[in-house]
Design a protein around this motif. Sequence first.
Motif, short mmCIF file in Angstrom:
data_model
loop_
_atom_site.label_atom_id
_atom_site.label_comp_id
_atom_site.label_asym_id
_atom_site.label_seq_id
_atom_site.Cartn_x
_atom_site.Cartn_y
_atom_site.Cartn_z
N ARG A 1 47.71 45.55 72.78
CA ARG A 1 47.17 45.84 71.54
C ARG A 1 46.04 44.21 71.15
NH1 ARG A 1 51.08 45.92 67.74
NH2 ARG A 1 51.52 45.25 68.95
N LYS B 1 43.26 45.23 73.85
CA LYS B 1 42.14 45.46 73.02
C LYS B 1 40.83 45.24 71.85
CE LYS B 1 43.26 49.46 70.04
NZ LYS B 1 44.14 50.90 69.90
N LYS B 2 41.74 44.92 71.29
CA LYS B 2 40.97 43.86 69.67
C LYS B 2 40.36 43.17 70.08
CE LYS B 2 44.41 43.90 66.69
NZ LYS B 2 45.37 42.72 66.08
N ASN C 1 31.47 52.88 68.65
CA ASN C 1 32.73 53.28 68.91
C ASN C 1 33.06 52.53 69.55
OD1 ASN C 1 31.48 54.53 70.85
ND2 ASN C 1 31.90 56.71 70.56
N ASP D 1 35.46 51.20 69.08
CA ASP D 1 37.67 51.07 69.20
C ASP D 1 38.15 52.10 70.29
OD1 ASP D 1 36.13 53.05 67.57
OD2 ASP D 1 38.15 52.91 66.47
N THR D 2 37.13 53.46 70.56
CA THR D 2 37.93 54.53 71.39
C THR D 2 37.12 53.34 72.46
OG1 THR D 2 36.57 55.60 69.56
CG2 THR D 2 37.31 56.86 71.66
N ASP E 1 40.10 51.37 73.54
CA ASP E 1 41.24 51.99 73.90
C ASP E 1 41.76 52.27 75.02
OD1 ASP E 1 43.71 52.83 72.57
OD2 ASP E 1 43.30 54.57 73.06
N THR E 2 40.30 53.04 75.53
CA THR E 2 40.00 53.66 76.32
C THR E 2 39.99 53.62 78.08
OG1 THR E 2 39.00 56.09 75.32
CG2 THR E 2 38.79 55.31 78.03
N ASP F 1 43.72 51.51 78.00
CA ASP F 1 44.40 52.71 79.13
C ASP F 1 43.95 53.14 80.51
OD1 ASP F 1 46.24 53.48 76.67
OD2 ASP F 1 44.55 55.42 76.03
#
Lengths: 131, 478
Positions: free
Chosen positions: B238, B241-242, B255, B257-258, B261-262, B265
């Motif tokens: 997390r 990601k931030k 976008n 954030d998307t 996130d990807t 992952d």
Amino acid sequence: MSKAAILCVDDEVVVLNSLKIQLKREFGDAYVYEVAESADEALEIIDELQSEETDILVIVSDWLMPGIKGDEFLIRVHEKYPKIIKVMLTGQADETAIQRAKEKAALHNCLYKPWSSQELIATIKSGLEGL
Amino acid sequence: MNPDLKKNYKANILVVDDTPANLRLLVGMLTENGYKVRPVMDGELALTGAKAIPPDLILLDINMPKMNGYEVCEKLKENELTREIPVIFISALDDVLDKVKAFQVGGVDYVTKPFQVEEVLMRVETHLAIRQLEKNLITKNQDLEMTVQQLQNTQEQLIQSEKMAALGQLVAGIAHEINTPLGAIRSSVENIADFLKENLLQFPDFFNSLMPEYQQYFWEILHRSSEQKNSLSSKEKRQLKKSLIKELEAKEISNADTIADTLVDLGIYDRISSLVPLFQDEKGSQILEKAYQIASIQKSTDTIRTATEKAAKVVFALKNYARYDHTGEKVRSQIPEGIDTVLTLYNNQLKHGIEVTKDYEPNLPSLLCYPDELNQVWTNLIHNAIQAMDYKGHLAINITHQGDSLLVSITDSGKGIPPDIMPRIFEPFFTTKPPGEGSGLGLDIVQKIIQKHDGKIFAESVPGKTTFNVNLPLNPNS
Ligand SMILES: Nc1ncnc2c1ncn2[C@@H]1O[C@H](COP(=O)(O)OP(=O)(O)OP(=O)(O)O)[C@@H](O)[C@H]1O
Ligand SMILES: [Mg+2]
């Protein structure tokens, strides 16, 4: 306003990975997906998201976790955030715990491991429809 | 229960005397005082009568023709049916009463003629009372023996049920331990199947339609994703990601954030500057998405592999734990295997917060033992340790070969055993735990099982360090 979130809680990373893949496949970038390895961490995330003004729509939580168990966790969440849709995902059915969660946390549904992606998605969708 | 209480006489007395006058006198006196009396005139009749209906007491004349009182008494004592009946000898004052002989042949007392009514009655009553007490004692003893037997049976059952209780507690954890990997496997399989269905046919087209520079990005993403090995916690991810979101937003990528996130992952956490031009491109998201889908196939197969191993491990441990020895005989077995089995089954309760260190001396000899019972020992000790640490701390298990025995030490960093309760911990039903959490039988059973192996167990404890030492001889006596 930022996107709403779906939060998954399980002490097994493989389960979190799987849940996230399933959710992302279905809902794409409509939501943000957060995962936590324990109830404590989940409570932290909830507060954090709240302070960022991100709404949490759904929580999918394991039951048997070290520390706070799933029913207890969902009850705590419910006290503060009654609107969040709460789903339990359990590898071992403890009926009294499920009953407790139903009564005190307005549990939307309980899924049993091994779950199918179809059930998971259907449960979440039916919860979201009720909003 | 004394059956005589139901009758309307005090006791059944056989009187043996060859002198009719004496016989009459005795019969009259005893009958008057509430006894049922059977008179006989000689030894032979006395013996048959006593065998046919054993009386409660016999009054026996010494001086009789054919068979004298001593002989009659000896015969009575030889017979199972009449052995216990008290015999009081009757002798005339002018007889040379051989008191020693009277007692030697088994008499309990004697009275002399001419009779003193009071004396005869007193002696009869006394010996009847003694006999009654004896009888009571015998039944009491039988009762006691039966009770002891029952207790032993109960204890056996308790050992069995405790084993079941311990297993029962484990089963909850184990169902979870198996269903969790199964859940991961099922969803991974679904994920792979979905991907293949949706993408297999279009994929070559998609790829060919990409300009070479996009293909380049595509490979770079996949390459970096497959390189990524270390597994981070959800919390760490997390954070990463931030910071990725910040970095992307700084580059004015929509976008963010998307994408972040990807990327997380995919296992791409940093050094994204080479990819920034892609994300600034309108095709960027689509390419990242495809790469993610392919990478998730990889992830899914990895998941299936780990999850399968995990489930197999639990099933294996379960099979070992329940290794039931139907012959009831000892089996050669490796102690570390048993302990590892129990650790695997407790994995669910250990993996968060408890650090387990194992120090097993190499090349330990096997031990002739009851493996499933020893598993119970390890289960109880480890369970106690986990509870004492409140699921957080350090568990150390050492096994060494010392002379002609094996020493297993299980040490926890829990709250310890206060000196005042230390002497009591092995007592059955002694527990400091709330009902439901402990029955107090654990250590009692542990001790019994170790005794069965001719071993010893002793505990040492200070707050923060409690050790249970189990010493198992390699060549037990039995
Ligand atoms: N490792 C330990 N650290 C601290 N206290 C312990 C430890 N092991 C045992 N004890 C103490 O000894 C008591 C008796 O232990 P025992 O295993 O016989 O019963 P129990 O654990 O209370 O119940 P059960 O084993 O039947 O679930 C415990 O209640 C606890 O107070
Ligand atoms: Mg115990």
